[in-house]
Write a protein that holds these residues in place. Structure first.
Motif, PDB file in Angstrom:
ATOM      1  N   ARG A   1       0.787  -1.278  -0.093  1.00 34.82           N
ATOM      2  CA  ARG A   1       0.113   0.172  -0.190  1.00 34.82           C
ATOM      3  C   ARG A   1       0.746   1.268  -0.166  1.00 34.82           C
ATOM      4  O   ARG A   1       0.654   2.355  -0.645  1.00 34.82           O
TER       5      ARG A   1
ATOM      6  N   SER B   1       3.849   1.382  -1.343  1.00 35.09           N
ATOM      7  CA  SER B   1       4.792   1.352  -2.644  1.00 35.09           C
ATOM      8  C   SER B   1       4.536   2.534  -3.636  1.00 35.09           C
ATOM      9  O   SER B   1       3.420   2.871  -3.741  1.00 35.09           O
ATOM     10  N   ARG B   2       5.636   2.716  -4.383  1.00 38.31           N
ATOM     11  CA  ARG B   2       5.666   3.708  -5.327  1.00 38.31           C
ATOM     12  C   ARG B   2       4.707   3.240  -6.709  1.00 38.31           C
ATOM     13  O   ARG B   2       4.439   4.078  -7.568  1.00 38.31           O
ATOM     14  N   TYR B   3       4.760   1.896  -6.793  1.00 44.53           N
ATOM     15  CA  TYR B   3       3.918   1.379  -7.894  1.00 44.53           C
ATOM     16  C   TYR B   3       2.544   1.385  -7.450  1.00 44.53           C
ATOM     17  O   TYR B   3       2.038   0.664  -6.732  1.00 44.53           O
ATOM     18  N   LYS B   4       2.037   2.367  -8.304  1.00 46.30           N
ATOM     19  CA  LYS B   4       0.325   2.594  -8.009  1.00 46.30           C
ATOM     20  C   LYS B   4      -0.403   1.388  -8.149  1.00 46.30           C
ATOM     21  O   LYS B   4      -1.278   1.272  -7.480  1.00 46.30           O
ATOM     22  N   LYS B   5      -0.123   0.405  -9.232  1.00 42.05           N
ATOM     23  CA  LYS B   5      -1.036  -0.840  -9.527  1.00 42.05           C
ATOM     24  C   LYS B   5      -0.912  -1.648  -8.303  1.00 42.05           C
ATOM     25  O   LYS B   5      -1.900  -2.261  -7.897  1.00 42.05           O
TER      26      LYS B   5
ATOM     27  N   ALA C   1       0.073  -0.694  -5.140  1.00 43.73           N
ATOM     28  CA  ALA C   1      -0.893  -0.131  -4.090  1.00 43.73           C
ATOM     29  C   ALA C   1      -2.451  -0.205  -4.378  1.00 43.73           C
ATOM     30  O   ALA C   1      -2.870  -0.357  -3.167  1.00 43.73           O
ATOM     31  N   THR C   2      -2.838  -0.155  -5.605  1.00 39.75           N
ATOM     32  CA  THR C   2      -4.326  -0.165  -5.783  1.00 39.75           C
ATOM     33  C   THR C   2      -4.709  -1.583  -5.466  1.00 39.75           C
ATOM     34  O   THR C   2      -5.980  -1.664  -4.873  1.00 39.75           O
TER      35      THR C   2
END
Length: 231
Positions: free
Chosen positions: A45, A47-51, A53-54
């Motif tokens: 959650r 993380s810099r990686y949006k996917k 985290a989503t």
């Protein structure tokens, strides 16, 4: 009330003990698994990686938005049907009450532990992470050696409180006829026609365990606050 016979409890103590042991096993396994999985979810959650985290946020929000009893039903009744459909089996794949209990509680509690752990990570001063980076730590090393140890130390009271709630929630397993502590008490009570005696005894045991653990948590919280004040 004049006809109560609490001697029936003595004869049922071995069976009730097995049920209590099962409830405690579920609590400990779900706590350990939930903390591990919850930590991974918390890191995802943040993380810099949006996917990533989503996806993690979607899982957490889903689990926190449904009743635990529904999650138990999903795993016990729905998942076997889905697995059978995927592998082309003629009959549902039986998971069983024991595996359902461990899986359902671990997956469900991970969502709650995730939010506790995420809040703990965010509470660690940013300067601590910056100091780790200055020492040449990678992100994983920073989390392992700098951030998470400080976060977990502050989170222990909340994690233990959630574990007490987890122990209480194991009583929901009676809906799938699992022999947890309440399930064992209910089965013997129905068999012997002694509902008041067994349900009263079950309530007293739950109260004794949860009240004792809550006192332990409160004492640890006071000690932690005292250490912080002296720091």
């Amino acid at each position: 009330m004049m006809n109560l016979d609490y001697s029936v409890l003595l004869r049922a103590l071995p069976y009730l003990g097995e049920g209590l042991l099962f409830s405690l096993q579920i609590t400990l396994v779900a706590m350990a698994g939930g903390i591990v999985f919850g930590t991974l979810l918390a890191l995802a959650r943040l993380s810099r990686y949006k996917k990533l985290a989503t996806v993690a946020a979607g899982y957490v929000n889903l689990m926190r938005s449904i009743p635990l009893i529904l999650a138990i039903f999903w795993i016990f009744f729905l998942i076997p049907e889905i697995v059978a459909w995927l592998i082309g089996a003629d009959h549902p794949v039986q998971i069983g009450t024991t595996r359902t209990a461990f899986i359902a509680f671990t997956l469900f509690e991970a969502a709650y532990f995730c939010e506790v752990i995420r809040a703990g990570i965010l509470a660690v001063p940013r300067g601590q992470e910056g100091a780790g980076q200055a020492l040449g730590f990678t992100y994983a090393q920073n989390m392992r050696y700098v951030v998470l140890p400080q976060a977990f130390r502050a989170m222990i009271p909340v994690l233990l409180t959630q574990t007490i709630i987890l122990f209480q929630d194991t009583s929901l397993l009676y809906v799938i006829s699992a022999t947890d502590f309440l399930g064992a008490a209910s089965k013997v009570a129905q068999r012997d026609g002694r509902l008041v005696e067994f349900y009263t005894f079950a309530a007293l045991v739950y109260f004794a365990i949860c009240f004792t653990l809550s006192k332990v948590v409160k004492r640890y919280q006071a000690r932690l606050n005292k250490n912080v004040a002296h720091a």
